[in-house]
Design a protein around this motif. Sequence first.
Motif, PDB file in Angstrom:
ATOM      1  N   LEU A   1      11.283   8.907 -24.610  1.00  0.00           N
ATOM      2  CA  LEU A   1      11.772  10.176 -25.147  1.00  0.00           C
ATOM      3  C   LEU A   1      13.205  10.395 -24.660  1.00  0.00           C
ATOM      4  O   LEU A   1      13.454  10.434 -23.451  1.00  0.00           O
ATOM      5  CB  LEU A   1      10.886  11.328 -24.661  1.00  0.00           C
ATOM      6  CG  LEU A   1       9.403  11.254 -25.012  1.00  0.00           C
ATOM      7  CD1 LEU A   1       8.608  12.323 -24.274  1.00  0.00           C
ATOM      8  CD2 LEU A   1       9.223  11.432 -26.511  1.00  0.00           C
ATOM      9  N   ASP A   2      14.128  10.537 -25.616  1.00  0.00           N
ATOM     10  CA  ASP A   2      15.544  10.696 -25.273  1.00  0.00           C
ATOM     11  C   ASP A   2      15.906  12.175 -25.355  1.00  0.00           C
ATOM     12  O   ASP A   2      15.982  12.737 -26.454  1.00  0.00           O
ATOM     13  CB  ASP A   2      16.378   9.858 -26.261  1.00  0.00           C
ATOM     14  CG  ASP A   2      17.776   9.590 -25.740  1.00  0.00           C
ATOM     15  OD1 ASP A   2      18.153  10.169 -24.710  1.00  0.00           O
ATOM     16  OD2 ASP A   2      18.481   8.782 -26.381  1.00  0.00           O
TER      17      ASP A   2
ATOM     18  N   LEU B   1       8.747   7.037 -20.722  1.00  0.00           N
ATOM     19  CA  LEU B   1      10.067   6.933 -20.084  1.00  0.00           C
ATOM     20  C   LEU B   1      10.870   8.089 -20.658  1.00  0.00           C
ATOM     21  O   LEU B   1      11.079   8.162 -21.869  1.00  0.00           O
ATOM     22  CB  LEU B   1      10.706   5.573 -20.429  1.00  0.00           C
ATOM     23  CG  LEU B   1      12.100   5.302 -19.871  1.00  0.00           C
ATOM     24  CD1 LEU B   1      12.094   5.277 -18.345  1.00  0.00           C
ATOM     25  CD2 LEU B   1      12.625   3.953 -20.381  1.00  0.00           C
ATOM     26  N   ILE B   2      11.276   9.018 -19.803  1.00  0.00           N
ATOM     27  CA  ILE B   2      11.880  10.260 -20.290  1.00  0.00           C
ATOM     28  C   ILE B   2      13.304  10.414 -19.750  1.00  0.00           C
ATOM     29  O   ILE B   2      13.502  10.503 -18.536  1.00  0.00           O
ATOM     30  CB  ILE B   2      11.039  11.485 -19.834  1.00  0.00           C
ATOM     31  CG1 ILE B   2       9.580  11.336 -20.294  1.00  0.00           C
ATOM     32  CG2 ILE B   2      11.648  12.784 -20.356  1.00  0.00           C
ATOM     33  CD1 ILE B   2       8.634  12.405 -19.718  1.00  0.00           C
ATOM     34  N   ALA B   3      14.277  10.436 -20.678  1.00  0.00           N
ATOM     35  CA  ALA B   3      15.662  10.686 -20.267  1.00  0.00           C
ATOM     36  C   ALA B   3      15.942  12.167 -20.442  1.00  0.00           C
ATOM     37  O   ALA B   3      15.686  12.724 -21.512  1.00  0.00           O
ATOM     38  CB  ALA B   3      16.624   9.874 -21.127  1.00  0.00           C
TER      39      ALA B   3
ATOM     40  N   CYS C   1       6.579  -2.076 -30.107  1.00  0.00           N
ATOM     41  CA  CYS C   1       5.867  -2.085 -28.813  1.00  0.00           C
ATOM     42  C   CYS C   1       6.146  -0.790 -28.055  1.00  0.00           C
ATOM     43  O   CYS C   1       5.248   0.036 -27.879  1.00  0.00           O
ATOM     44  CB  CYS C   1       6.277  -3.306 -27.998  1.00  0.00           C
ATOM     45  SG  CYS C   1       5.731  -4.856 -28.763  1.00  0.00           S
ATOM     46  N   ALA C   2       7.367  -0.625 -27.584  1.00  0.00           N
ATOM     47  CA  ALA C   2       7.720   0.645 -26.927  1.00  0.00           C
ATOM     48  C   ALA C   2       8.456   1.483 -27.968  1.00  0.00           C
ATOM     49  O   ALA C   2       9.513   1.096 -28.446  1.00  0.00           O
ATOM     50  CB  ALA C   2       8.601   0.388 -25.719  1.00  0.00           C
ATOM     51  N   VAL C   3       7.888   2.616 -28.330  1.00  0.00           N
ATOM     52  CA  VAL C   3       8.464   3.442 -29.400  1.00  0.00           C
ATOM     53  C   VAL C   3       9.571   4.324 -28.814  1.00  0.00           C
ATOM     54  O   VAL C   3       9.378   4.973 -27.777  1.00  0.00           O
ATOM     55  CB  VAL C   3       7.368   4.316 -30.044  1.00  0.00           C
ATOM     56  CG1 VAL C   3       7.960   5.312 -31.027  1.00  0.00           C
ATOM     57  CG2 VAL C   3       6.344   3.425 -30.736  1.00  0.00           C
ATOM     58  N   TYR C   4      10.724   4.305 -29.475  1.00  0.00           N
ATOM     59  CA  TYR C   4      11.866   5.114 -29.017  1.00  0.00           C
ATOM     60  C   TYR C   4      12.003   6.350 -29.897  1.00  0.00           C
ATOM     61  O   TYR C   4      12.116   6.232 -31.109  1.00  0.00           O
ATOM     62  CB  TYR C   4      13.150   4.267 -29.089  1.00  0.00           C
ATOM     63  CG  TYR C   4      14.414   5.066 -28.900  1.00  0.00           C
ATOM     64  CD1 TYR C   4      14.709   5.633 -27.662  1.00  0.00           C
ATOM     65  CD2 TYR C   4      15.305   5.268 -29.947  1.00  0.00           C
ATOM     66  CE1 TYR C   4      15.868   6.380 -27.483  1.00  0.00           C
ATOM     67  CE2 TYR C   4      16.463   6.010 -29.777  1.00  0.00           C
ATOM     68  CZ  TYR C   4      16.734   6.563 -28.539  1.00  0.00           C
ATOM     69  OH  TYR C   4      17.869   7.313 -28.362  1.00  0.00           O
ATOM     70  N   LEU C   5      11.978   7.504 -29.265  1.00  0.00           N
ATOM     71  CA  LEU C   5      12.130   8.752 -30.018  1.00  0.00           C
ATOM     72  C   LEU C   5      13.539   9.297 -29.785  1.00  0.00           C
ATOM     73  O   LEU C   5      13.887   9.710 -28.675  1.00  0.00           O
ATOM     74  CB  LEU C   5      11.077   9.767 -29.560  1.00  0.00           C
ATOM     75  CG  LEU C   5      10.857  10.946 -30.477  1.00  0.00           C
ATOM     76  CD1 LEU C   5      10.396  10.494 -31.842  1.00  0.00           C
ATOM     77  CD2 LEU C   5       9.815  11.870 -29.878  1.00  0.00           C
ATOM     78  N   HIS C   6      14.323   9.251 -30.828  1.00  0.00           N
ATOM     79  CA  HIS C   6      15.734   9.651 -30.757  1.00  0.00           C
ATOM     80  C   HIS C   6      15.872  11.143 -30.487  1.00  0.00           C
ATOM     81  O   HIS C   6      15.010  11.935 -30.862  1.00  0.00           O
ATOM     82  CB  HIS C   6      16.397   9.297 -32.098  1.00  0.00           C
ATOM     83  CG  HIS C   6      17.871   9.229 -32.038  1.00  0.00           C
ATOM     84  ND1 HIS C   6      18.647  10.332 -32.215  1.00  0.00           N
ATOM     85  CD2 HIS C   6      18.711   8.194 -31.818  1.00  0.00           C
ATOM     86  CE1 HIS C   6      19.923   9.988 -32.112  1.00  0.00           C
ATOM     87  NE2 HIS C   6      19.984   8.677 -31.870  1.00  0.00           N
TER      88      HIS C   6
END
Length: 231
Positions: free
Chosen positions: A157-158, A187-189, A79-84
């Motif tokens: 985006l991490d 969502l950007i860290a 659902c929400a894709v996390y980009l390491h």
Amino acid sequence: MASIIARDLGMQFQQRQLFSGANLHFAEGDCIYLMGDNGSGKTTLMKILAGLQTPSSGSVSAEGFATKKLWQKNTLNGCAVYLHQHPYLYDGTVKDNLKLALELAPADSAGSAIAEALELAKLGHLAKSQASHLSGGERQRLAIARAWLLKPRLLMLDEPVSNMDKESRELVLAMTARLKADGTGLLIASHQHGQLTALCTSRWLIQDGRIATNLDIRFTPSQETHYVLAN
Ligand SMILES: Nc1ncnc2c1ncn2[C@@H]1O[C@H](COP(=O)(O)OP(=O)(O)OP(=O)(O)O)[C@@H](O)[C@H]1O
């Protein structure tokens, strides 16, 4: 509208409480700057919202996505894709990595999309190179190009521009701006407030065991300096 909703979310490792009592709503069209000191729990939070980690308390649910099949236990998966920060790339060439993404992408993505992704990420000259030979900045650009092909409705985006030179930062900025224009929720860290985080229209801050979400997005120059210096 696709969204991820967290209710009364809490996370702790052994005795260390990262945050508790968080109520969050992350939806398409959002562009959120996730702030917090080193070790405050930004990566952990994103992994929880992506369904990659189980919270210590509270719940996370996805709305507006296709219903999962009965055998798919993790309803947050995909659902929400996390980009390491250090993205995983497949063995094979740069182009293979994009082709594989295209196989998973929505059916309306045309074959020319790979060429466009290569162009966007300025990786055309490296299309036939092994992905494992790419530099850190190039890997990150490839990973974002891959995400761009997948056209996720929510993307996290991490630290996407940490350790990048100016050109790579600008390319990531352009790709992220395209995703934002397409309506992808972001969502950007990031530890540095710059052009990328300036795309954001709201911010969350993890501090003192809480996640504050009702913050003014406008930075005063002193806040900017303070945040960059503190991190
Ligand atoms: N699996 C784990 N087991 C135990 N502690 C963990 C685990 N994962 C993370 N932590 C701890 O939780 C805290 C938060 O980690 P996290 O990576 O989420 O922070 P962060 O805000 O992303 O940090 P940074 O800005 O340095 O990347 C850290 O102190 C980390 O050591």
